[in-house]
Scaffold this active site. Sequence first.
Site: not given
Length: 297
Positions: A24-25, A56, A129, A162
């Site tokens: 998501d970054d 994010s 993440n 993450s």
Amino acid sequence: MRTQLLLAALLGSVNAIRIIHANDDGWAELYTRSFHEALLAAGHDTVLSAPAENKSGTGSSDAEPSPRTTACQYNSCAPSNAPIGRNESSPRLNWVNSFPLTSMRYGIDVISPSFWNNEPAELAVSGPNVGSNLYAQVHFSGTVGSAVFASKERKIPAIAFSGLTGGTLAWNTTPVPTRSLVYAQVASKLVDAVVAAGKPYLPEDVFLNVNLPKVEGECTDASKYKFVLSRINLGVFSQKDVAQCGSDRLPMEAVVTGTKGCYVSVSVGDANDKTTASADKQKIVRDKLQGLFTCLP
């Protein structure tokens, strides 16, 4: 000697599988690129499909990608008026101008089939993440949202990674900092353990939520990392967890990652609601990876 080298190469590729990779970054974030390289180095047939920019905190949002009229993050792609694109010199690196979940969807349905002769992905991974995804954060995480989509909607076993050490970095940062390399190595080790345990890699409608501790002190050495079976949400009103380390209540993720000693939390998540999966599904994962997990001191 030539025969021995060939045999070694063949043995090294026995567990190589097709992996779809999202985050998501953004597609040009260094943590993701380092992990992509580590998966390729391990022999896996990996395709990256991630947002054109940092998305994010967008959870399970999903929308058809729109034409890209500005450069991608870190100027990693030029404006193209296209909804998706790729690195022409490294076509396994793909961007989607939408949310993390959409990137995973496009990666599975549109982008990866051409690499795999229309064979499906065997495993989906997301991340690492930049920063943690613990407890309540899980529900808002695009890293988790993309993994949950793969598990629930496409029935592909999925792992969301993450790393607690934050700080975004461009894909071409040199030298590559220790934190990015360490996270890539540790995440790749878990992937290899899951694959080595054999199919089905995970129970249906399950994802693994994995949080890696801060890269500092002795935890700058990937060999020091140890994996602990954990849970996502508070267990006050929940059914008992699988019996592990002398208890029927697994530790919370933040307790694991906050314990001195480079402990990685591995939670068996329910893809239907992003909470902790049932004890029977935890048991399947525990038993398959029984040589991997350790107990907290």
